[in-house]
Design a protein around this motif. Structure first.
Motif, PDB file in Angstrom:
ATOM      1  N   ARG A 110       0.784  -1.329   0.203  1.00  0.00           N
ATOM      2  CA  ARG A 110      -0.170   0.076   0.017  1.00  0.00           C
ATOM      3  C   ARG A 110       0.970   1.193   0.095  1.00  0.00           C
ATOM      4  O   ARG A 110       1.722   1.473   0.721  1.00  0.00           O
ATOM      5  N   GLU A 112       1.342   4.195   1.332  1.00  0.00           N
ATOM      6  CA  GLU A 112       0.873   4.979   2.451  1.00  0.00           C
ATOM      7  C   GLU A 112       2.083   5.713   2.825  1.00  0.00           C
ATOM      8  O   GLU A 112       3.097   5.429   2.771  1.00  0.00           O
ATOM      9  N   GLY A 117       5.471   1.109  12.388  1.00  0.00           N
ATOM     10  CA  GLY A 117       4.201   0.272  12.224  1.00  0.00           C
ATOM     11  C   GLY A 117       3.541   0.360  11.188  1.00  0.00           C
ATOM     12  O   GLY A 117       2.350  -0.203  10.719  1.00  0.00           O
ATOM     13  N   ARG A 118       3.806   1.569  10.077  1.00  0.00           N
ATOM     14  CA  ARG A 118       3.180   1.576   8.796  1.00  0.00           C
ATOM     15  C   ARG A 118       4.116   1.460   7.636  1.00  0.00           C
ATOM     16  O   ARG A 118       4.953   2.377   7.727  1.00  0.00           O
ATOM     17  N   TYR A 119       4.046   0.529   6.800  1.00  0.00           N
ATOM     18  CA  TYR A 119       5.051   0.154   5.774  1.00  0.00           C
ATOM     19  C   TYR A 119       4.413   0.176   4.364  1.00  0.00           C
ATOM     20  O   TYR A 119       3.054  -0.323   4.396  1.00  0.00           O
ATOM     21  N   GLN A 124       1.200  -9.701   6.085  1.00  0.00           N
ATOM     22  CA  GLN A 124      -0.116 -10.384   6.858  1.00  0.00           C
ATOM     23  C   GLN A 124      -0.365 -11.815   6.850  1.00  0.00           C
ATOM     24  O   GLN A 124       0.129 -12.609   5.952  1.00  0.00           O
ATOM     25  N   ARG A 256     -14.522   0.551  10.006  1.00  0.00           N
ATOM     26  CA  ARG A 256     -13.648  -0.317   9.067  1.00  0.00           C
ATOM     27  C   ARG A 256     -13.379   0.496   7.617  1.00  0.00           C
ATOM     28  O   ARG A 256     -14.493   0.805   7.035  1.00  0.00           O
ATOM     29  N   ALA A 278      -3.741  -0.754  15.385  1.00  0.00           N
ATOM     30  CA  ALA A 278      -4.612  -2.088  14.970  1.00  0.00           C
ATOM     31  C   ALA A 278      -3.549  -3.183  14.521  1.00  0.00           C
ATOM     32  O   ALA A 278      -2.843  -3.001  13.705  1.00  0.00           O
ATOM     33  N   CYS A 280      -4.528  -6.652  14.147  1.00  0.00           N
ATOM     34  CA  CYS A 280      -5.270  -7.500  13.736  1.00  0.00           C
ATOM     35  C   CYS A 280      -6.807  -6.952  13.374  1.00  0.00           C
ATOM     36  O   CYS A 280      -7.227  -6.794  14.200  1.00  0.00           O
ATOM     37  N   SER A 281      -7.321  -7.144  12.194  1.00  0.00           N
ATOM     38  CA  SER A 281      -8.655  -6.596  12.066  1.00  0.00           C
ATOM     39  C   SER A 281      -9.227  -7.592  10.864  1.00  0.00           C
ATOM     40  O   SER A 281      -8.776  -8.138  10.389  1.00  0.00           O
ATOM     41  N   GLY A 305      -1.732  -7.942  11.035  1.00  0.00           N
ATOM     42  CA  GLY A 305      -0.428  -7.230  10.655  1.00  0.00           C
ATOM     43  C   GLY A 305       0.625  -7.635  11.467  1.00  0.00           C
ATOM     44  O   GLY A 305       0.979  -7.468  12.481  1.00  0.00           O
ATOM     45  N   ARG A 308       3.429  -5.587  12.971  1.00  0.00           N
ATOM     46  CA  ARG A 308       3.011  -4.796  14.163  1.00  0.00           C
ATOM     47  C   ARG A 308       2.884  -5.842  15.328  1.00  0.00           C
ATOM     48  O   ARG A 308       3.240  -5.687  16.439  1.00  0.00           O
TER      49      ARG A 308
HETATM   50  P1  AMP Z   1      -6.587  -3.996   6.878  1.00  0.00           P
HETATM   51  O1  AMP Z   1      -6.459  -5.164   5.645  1.00  0.00           O
HETATM   52  O2  AMP Z   1      -6.322  -2.856   6.543  1.00  0.00           O
HETATM   53  O3  AMP Z   1      -7.635  -4.709   7.565  1.00  0.00           O
HETATM   54  O4  AMP Z   1      -5.408  -4.519   7.562  1.00  0.00           O
HETATM   55  C1  AMP Z   1      -5.215  -5.470   8.626  1.00  0.00           C
HETATM   56  C2  AMP Z   1      -4.067  -5.460   9.437  1.00  0.00           C
HETATM   57  O5  AMP Z   1      -2.997  -5.085   8.779  1.00  0.00           O
HETATM   58  C3  AMP Z   1      -4.036  -4.350  10.296  1.00  0.00           C
HETATM   59  O6  AMP Z   1      -4.818  -4.592  11.546  1.00  0.00           O
HETATM   60  C4  AMP Z   1      -2.555  -3.924  10.510  1.00  0.00           C
HETATM   61  O7  AMP Z   1      -2.025  -4.545  11.567  1.00  0.00           O
HETATM   62  C5  AMP Z   1      -2.142  -4.235   9.218  1.00  0.00           C
HETATM   63  N1  AMP Z   1      -1.670  -3.321   8.299  1.00  0.00           N
HETATM   64  C6  AMP Z   1      -2.406  -2.501   7.553  1.00  0.00           C
HETATM   65  N2  AMP Z   1      -1.887  -1.751   6.835  1.00  0.00           N
HETATM   66  C7  AMP Z   1      -0.503  -1.806   7.242  1.00  0.00           C
HETATM   67  C8  AMP Z   1       0.553  -1.120   6.881  1.00  0.00           C
HETATM   68  N3  AMP Z   1       0.659   0.037   5.992  1.00  0.00           N
HETATM   69  N4  AMP Z   1       2.043  -1.510   7.481  1.00  0.00           N
HETATM   70  C9  AMP Z   1       1.792  -2.400   8.492  1.00  0.00           C
HETATM   71  N5  AMP Z   1       0.846  -3.040   8.820  1.00  0.00           N
HETATM   72  C10 AMP Z   1      -0.490  -2.754   8.360  1.00  0.00           C
END
Ligand code: AMP
Length: 430
Positions: A110, A112, A117-119, A124, A256, A278, A280-281, A305, A308
């Protein structure tokens, strides 16, 4: 010219990968124990798949995808999440004749803004259960998450936030009331939220801007507008989590980011990682399979994730120690000169057969004895097995203790595996 990794994409070095393997191992082991089976799906899918399933008015599809046209001008995208591809595979490969439990692992991409914690490439482990309508499978998936936090020793670091988005009908009605509410407060909305008001007002509830968050506090709540079936689905989940002793909080503001969710949505969050809380979602997405051309099939999933979870697990000394132990070298086979190299690789090969769990490293590279001894020490091994001309001529090995003052031993080659097994078992049982 010095090459650098692409922004937001990380190298995990050998000192990191031990903990990663430990965390991944615990998660996978628990998924398998709950009867989930692994599926491997491609990193690339057609862009259309994500546009259709995730929704074109989401940030994920609108701004964050790595998309490109391939040589035949087809638009492809590095997967930003796993559910769409998993659902595509399940439909295409005819897995949905009966209910099925699946899991997958791999990198997601992604675009972003990177921070702790955000890459832009992150890992996953995801789970999808196709074919069950009832709340029992929701509870199963939530329980599985809890068992994993237990196994990782993280239960006091995580919180389960739970909400329901109700059925499609409920959401439609709610959407109307939300649109009416926000329309009365247009002046407070930023441009972004105004756009969302037209495309998907529910997502305004996701906003992080303080003024809008405040506005959202007073907004009508979906949980108050549920129909009976949606309410009782949700109530069963709460009751059964209570029965299992799994703590949770209902968070009516949890919506979400993605379009395809319905009924149960949840997030495991932590206070220990700052903004990226977050870990785990997941949620239920009963309409996705049909949306992608399959026959209507209810479904629910979640994704850990891993980046994280590893950050969180890293604070636990126990985890680190166990993880490092998994990569620890036990014995270092050391030919004193190149002339003993053949004898050394034969010894190492025999020891690897005799001691299938021990980590045995054989010296590589020429050089003086001193240099070789230094390499043995640097390997972290507890013991070195020295092979010089005398040892080879006499059929013995000199066993040198690298981490304490014990006197070295001359062990006949026929007995060395037994002697090392004894040492190895002693070291593992303390
Ligand atoms: P999502 O697919 O958005 O529901 O994300 C599921 C999990 O992936 C989240 O709870 C985060 O732990 C992790 N996650 C989402 N985006 C990122 C990101 N850019 N970098 C690291 N972990 C992420």
């Amino acid at each position: 010219m010095k090459y650098k990794a692409v922004r937001g994409m990380r190298d995990l070095l050998p000192e990191d990968t031990g903990l990663w393997a430990l965390v991944e191992g615990v998660i996978k082991n628990n998924l398998q124990r709950f009867g989930y089976r692994e599926i491997r799906i491609p990193l690339l899918e057609t862009t259309e798949l994500f546009a259709r399933s995730v929704g074109t008015d989401t940030d994920l599809v609108g701004k964050e995808m790595y998309s490109f046209n391939d040589h035949s001008d087809e638009s492809l995208t590095l997967r930003p999440e796993g559910t769409a591809g998993c659902a595509r595979a399940a439909i295409e490969r005819n897995l949905l004749q009966q209910p099925v439990r699946l899991w997958y692992q791999g990198p997601m991409f992604r675009y972003e803004r990177p921070q702790k914690g955000r890459y832009r490439q992150f890992e996953q482990i995801g789970v999808e259960a196709f074919g069950w309508h009832g709340p029992d499978i929701d509870v199963e998936i939530l329980e599985m998450g809890w068992r994993i936090w237990q196994a990782l020793g993280l239960t006091d670091k995580v919180k389960l936030e739970l909400n329901t988005l109700g059925s499609a009908d409920v959401r439609k009605r709610y959407r109307d009331s939300l649109t009416a509410y926000f329309s009365e407060h247009l002046a407070t909305l930023d441009e972004h939220s105004k756009r969302r008001l037209k495309t998907n007002p529910l997502r305004i509830l996701d906003s992080k801007a303080p003024a809008i968050k405040e506005l959202c506090e007073q907004a009508p709540r979906l949980i108050d507008a549920l129909d009976d079936p949606s309410a009782s689905h949700f109530a069963v989940i709460g009751d059964e989590l209570d029965a299992l002793g799994i703590p949770f909080e209902v968070n009516p503001r949890l919506v979400r980011g993605l379009d395809y969710y319905s009924h149960t949505v949840f997030e495991w969050t932590t206070d220990a990682l700052g903004a990226q809380n977050a870990i785990c979602s997941g949620g239920r997405y009963d309409s996705l399979v049909e949306l992608l051309g399959g026959r209507p099939t209810p479904a629910i999933g979640l994704a850990f994730g891993i980046d994280r979870v590893v950050l969180l697990a890293a604070d636990h000394v126990d985890n680190i120690a166990t993880a490092n132990a998994a990569q620890q070298i036990d014995f270092y086979v050391l030919p004193l000169t190149d002339a003993e190299h053949t004898a050394a690789i034969q010894l190492a090969a025999n020891l690897r057969i005799a001691m299938s769990n021990a980590h045995i490293l054989c010296h590589a590279g020429s050089g003086k004895v001193k240099v070789r001894m230094k390499a043995a020490d640097r390997s972290g091994a507890g013991h070195a097995l020295l092979l010089g001309a005398d040892e080879v001529a006499n059929g013995i090995v000199t066993l040198k203790f690298l981490r304490d003052d014990s006197a070295q031993e001359q062990v006949p080659i026929a007995n060395i595996a037994d002697r090392l097994s004894m040492i190895w078992h002693q070291s593992k049982t303390g």
